[in-house]
Design a protein around this motif. Structure first.
Motif, short mmCIF file in Angstrom:
data_model
loop_
_atom_site.label_atom_id
_atom_site.label_comp_id
_atom_site.label_asym_id
_atom_site.label_seq_id
_atom_site.Cartn_x
_atom_site.Cartn_y
_atom_site.Cartn_z
N LEU A 1 0.82 -1.21 0.00
CA LEU A 1 0.00 0.00 0.00
C LEU A 1 0.86 1.26 0.00
O LEU A 1 0.52 2.26 -0.65
CB LEU A 1 -0.95 0.00 1.19
N LEU A 2 1.96 1.24 0.71
CA LEU A 2 2.87 2.39 0.72
C LEU A 2 3.44 2.63 -0.67
O LEU A 2 3.46 3.77 -1.16
CB LEU A 2 3.99 2.15 1.73
N VAL A 3 3.88 1.58 -1.34
CA VAL A 3 4.40 1.71 -2.70
C VAL A 3 3.30 2.20 -3.63
O VAL A 3 3.53 3.05 -4.51
CB VAL A 3 4.99 0.37 -3.19
N LEU A 4 2.08 1.72 -3.46
CA LEU A 4 0.96 2.14 -4.29
C LEU A 4 0.66 3.63 -4.13
O LEU A 4 0.44 4.34 -5.11
CB LEU A 4 -0.28 1.31 -3.94
N VAL A 5 0.68 4.13 -2.89
CA VAL A 5 0.42 5.56 -2.64
C VAL A 5 1.52 6.41 -3.26
O VAL A 5 1.25 7.44 -3.90
CB VAL A 5 0.28 5.82 -1.13
N ILE A 6 2.77 5.99 -3.11
CA ILE A 6 3.89 6.75 -3.67
C ILE A 6 3.82 6.75 -5.20
O ILE A 6 4.00 7.79 -5.85
CB ILE A 6 5.23 6.18 -3.17
N ALA A 7 3.53 5.61 -5.80
CA ALA A 7 3.44 5.52 -7.26
C ALA A 7 2.29 6.35 -7.79
O ALA A 7 2.42 7.03 -8.83
CB ALA A 7 3.28 4.06 -7.69
N THR A 8 1.15 6.35 -7.10
CA THR A 8 0.01 7.14 -7.53
C THR A 8 0.33 8.63 -7.48
O THR A 8 -0.03 9.39 -8.39
CB THR A 8 -1.22 6.83 -6.66
N GLY A 9 0.99 9.08 -6.42
CA GLY A 9 1.39 10.49 -6.32
C GLY A 9 2.36 10.87 -7.41
O GLY A 9 2.26 11.95 -8.01
N PHE A 10 3.31 9.99 -7.69
CA PHE A 10 4.29 10.25 -8.74
C PHE A 10 3.61 10.34 -10.11
O PHE A 10 3.88 11.26 -10.89
CB PHE A 10 5.34 9.13 -8.73
N MET A 11 2.71 9.41 -10.42
CA MET A 11 1.99 9.44 -11.69
C MET A 11 1.10 10.67 -11.81
O MET A 11 0.97 11.26 -12.88
CB MET A 11 1.16 8.17 -11.86
N SER A 12 0.52 11.08 -10.70
CA SER A 12 -0.33 12.28 -10.70
C SER A 12 0.49 13.51 -11.06
O SER A 12 0.04 14.37 -11.83
CB SER A 12 -0.98 12.45 -9.34
N ARG B 1 1.86 17.71 -14.97
CA ARG B 1 2.86 18.49 -15.69
C ARG B 1 2.75 18.29 -17.20
O ARG B 1 2.97 19.23 -17.97
CB ARG B 1 4.26 18.10 -15.24
N SER B 2 2.40 17.10 -17.64
CA SER B 2 2.34 16.82 -19.07
C SER B 2 1.07 17.36 -19.72
O SER B 2 1.09 17.77 -20.88
CB SER B 2 2.40 15.31 -19.30
N PHE B 3 -0.02 17.35 -18.98
CA PHE B 3 -1.31 17.78 -19.53
C PHE B 3 -1.94 18.82 -18.61
O PHE B 3 -2.84 18.50 -17.83
CB PHE B 3 -2.26 16.58 -19.68
N PRO B 4 -1.50 20.07 -18.68
CA PRO B 4 -2.08 21.09 -17.78
C PRO B 4 -3.53 21.37 -18.14
O PRO B 4 -3.98 21.13 -19.27
CB PRO B 4 -1.20 22.31 -18.03
N GLU B 5 -4.25 21.88 -17.16
CA GLU B 5 -5.66 22.22 -17.37
C GLU B 5 -5.76 23.37 -18.38
O GLU B 5 -5.02 24.35 -18.29
CB GLU B 5 -6.30 22.68 -16.05
N PRO B 6 -6.67 23.28 -19.37
CA PRO B 6 -6.83 24.39 -20.31
C PRO B 6 -7.47 25.58 -19.60
O PRO B 6 -8.27 25.42 -18.67
CB PRO B 6 -7.75 23.82 -21.39
#
Length: 78
Positions: free
Chosen positions: A24-35, A40-45
């Motif tokens: 679960l700790l790895v999952l939370v860290i990976a989700t934050g990283f992907m977010s 950064r890649s797709f900013p809100e218009p």
């Protein structure tokens, strides 16, 4: 014999809970990283300014509602 059986049960329980906690700790860290990557890649218009005034939109919606009601009434007459 009972002490070792209880000790084995406790060891297996703690080992399993440690595995789940680690996952679960790895999952939370990976989700934050992907977010962060997606943000950064797709900013809100930016919001575009409205193209028409609200009064004409309201009149247009009223006309659409009237046409739909009239079409419904004509369908029931047949």
């Amino acid at each position: 014999m009972e002490d070792s059986l209880l000790q084995q049960g406790l060891d297996i329980t703690l080992f399993g809970m440690g595995i789940v906690f680690s996952f679960l700790l790895v999952l939370v860290i990976a989700t934050g990283f992907m977010s962060r990557i997606v943000t950064r890649s797709f900013p809100e218009p930016e919001d575009a300014p409205p193209l028409s005034n609200p009064q004409s939109d309201s009149d247009r919606l009223k006309a659409i509602a009237r046409a739909a009601i009239e079409q419904h009434r004509n369908r029931n007459k047949r």
